[in-house]
Motif scaffolding. Sequence first.
Motif, PDB file in Angstrom:
ATOM      1  N   MET A   1       0.844  -1.180   0.000  1.00  0.00           N
ATOM      2  CA  MET A   1       0.000   0.000   0.000  1.00  0.00           C
ATOM      3  C   MET A   1       0.884   1.235   0.000  1.00  0.00           C
ATOM      4  O   MET A   1       1.790   1.359   0.800  1.00  0.00           O
ATOM      5  N   GLY A   2       0.641   2.148  -0.911  1.00  0.00           N
ATOM      6  CA  GLY A   2       1.392   3.397  -0.965  1.00  0.00           C
ATOM      7  C   GLY A   2       0.499   4.571  -0.625  1.00  0.00           C
ATOM      8  O   GLY A   2      -0.691   4.587  -0.952  1.00  0.00           O
ATOM      9  N   ILE A   3       1.064   5.530   0.045  1.00  0.00           N
ATOM     10  CA  ILE A   3       0.345   6.759   0.367  1.00  0.00           C
ATOM     11  C   ILE A   3       1.181   7.929  -0.122  1.00  0.00           C
ATOM     12  O   ILE A   3       2.383   7.986   0.131  1.00  0.00           O
ATOM     13  N   ASN A   4       0.541   8.842  -0.851  1.00  0.00           N
ATOM     14  CA  ASN A   4       1.209  10.029  -1.362  1.00  0.00           C
ATOM     15  C   ASN A   4       0.583  11.269  -0.746  1.00  0.00           C
ATOM     16  O   ASN A   4      -0.569  11.240  -0.319  1.00  0.00           O
ATOM     17  N   ILE A   5       1.331  12.350  -0.749  1.00  0.00           N
ATOM     18  CA  ILE A   5       0.759  13.631  -0.367  1.00  0.00           C
ATOM     19  C   ILE A   5       0.009  14.156  -1.582  1.00  0.00           C
ATOM     20  O   ILE A   5       0.599  14.339  -2.648  1.00  0.00           O
ATOM     21  N   HIS A   6      -1.276  14.365  -1.428  1.00  0.00           N
ATOM     22  CA  HIS A   6      -2.105  14.845  -2.531  1.00  0.00           C
ATOM     23  C   HIS A   6      -2.280  16.358  -2.453  1.00  0.00           C
ATOM     24  O   HIS A   6      -2.093  17.060  -3.438  1.00  0.00           O
ATOM     25  N   ALA A   7      -2.645  16.860  -1.264  1.00  0.00           N
ATOM     26  CA  ALA A   7      -2.862  18.298  -1.113  1.00  0.00           C
ATOM     27  C   ALA A   7      -2.580  18.719   0.323  1.00  0.00           C
ATOM     28  O   ALA A   7      -2.844  17.977   1.258  1.00  0.00           O
ATOM     29  N   SER A   8      -2.038  19.904   0.449  1.00  0.00           N
ATOM     30  CA  SER A   8      -1.867  20.570   1.736  1.00  0.00           C
ATOM     31  C   SER A   8      -2.639  21.872   1.651  1.00  0.00           C
ATOM     32  O   SER A   8      -2.809  22.444   0.568  1.00  0.00           O
ATOM     33  N   PHE A   9      -3.088  22.364   2.793  1.00  0.00           N
ATOM     34  CA  PHE A   9      -3.919  23.559   2.823  1.00  0.00           C
ATOM     35  C   PHE A   9      -3.207  24.677   3.571  1.00  0.00           C
ATOM     36  O   PHE A   9      -2.616  24.450   4.628  1.00  0.00           O
ATOM     37  N   LEU A  10      -3.252  25.864   3.001  1.00  0.00           N
ATOM     38  CA  LEU A  10      -2.725  27.066   3.632  1.00  0.00           C
ATOM     39  C   LEU A  10      -3.809  28.139   3.602  1.00  0.00           C
ATOM     40  O   LEU A  10      -4.498  28.284   2.588  1.00  0.00           O
ATOM     41  N   PRO A  11      -3.938  28.910   4.668  1.00  0.00           N
ATOM     42  CA  PRO A  11      -4.933  29.984   4.653  1.00  0.00           C
ATOM     43  C   PRO A  11      -4.435  31.179   3.853  1.00  0.00           C
ATOM     44  O   PRO A  11      -3.234  31.397   3.710  1.00  0.00           O
ATOM     45  N   HIS A  12      -5.377  31.938   3.324  1.00  0.00           N
ATOM     46  CA  HIS A  12      -5.046  33.197   2.670  1.00  0.00           C
ATOM     47  C   HIS A  12      -6.099  34.221   3.057  1.00  0.00           C
ATOM     48  O   HIS A  12      -7.244  33.871   3.347  1.00  0.00           O
ATOM     49  N   ASP A  13      -5.699  35.477   3.085  1.00  0.00           N
ATOM     50  CA  ASP A  13      -6.665  36.545   3.357  1.00  0.00           C
ATOM     51  C   ASP A  13      -6.772  37.521   2.186  1.00  0.00           C
ATOM     52  O   ASP A  13      -7.524  38.481   2.249  1.00  0.00           O
ATOM     53  N   ASP A  14      -6.007  37.268   1.142  1.00  0.00           N
ATOM     54  CA  ASP A  14      -6.068  38.070  -0.073  1.00  0.00           C
ATOM     55  C   ASP A  14      -5.792  37.132  -1.247  1.00  0.00           C
ATOM     56  O   ASP A  14      -4.634  36.868  -1.587  1.00  0.00           O
ATOM     57  N   PRO A  15      -6.843  36.596  -1.856  1.00  0.00           N
ATOM     58  CA  PRO A  15      -6.629  35.595  -2.907  1.00  0.00           C
ATOM     59  C   PRO A  15      -5.805  36.103  -4.080  1.00  0.00           C
ATOM     60  O   PRO A  15      -4.991  35.357  -4.631  1.00  0.00           O
TER      61      PRO A  15
END
Length: 136
Positions: A1-15
Amino acid sequence: MGINIHASFLPHDDPDASLVFYRDVLGFEVRNDVGYDGMRWITVGPRDQPDTSIVLQPPAVDPGVTDEERRTITEMMAKGTLAGIVLATDDLDGTFERAVAGGAEVAQEPIDQPYGVRDCALRDPAGNMVRIQERR
């Protein structure tokens, strides 16, 4: 079984400022840009890693977040202590110079760390710490 990093989340206040930083300064491609109820979620990632993404999201939008928690999150973002990410490059000095020329806030210039890496640190427009290490 392999696990990859798919997405990480960072906040933003000015897109728009975050989009400029991650797309124009760091060179990531934009994979998605979704708006809802006056907010934006922007997904970016390295062109050569289509399965790995960073999702730039509005902070504290979860309905379970209290007003007090929302204030704390806003304060931590302002101080740059809420979130961060570590990136890697083959050309640390060139990447750093491009980031500075693009207006990135410098937290630490490139340096050889005593724990064996050469890296620098920048803050994105939301205050998130972006450390960039040189691949060796």
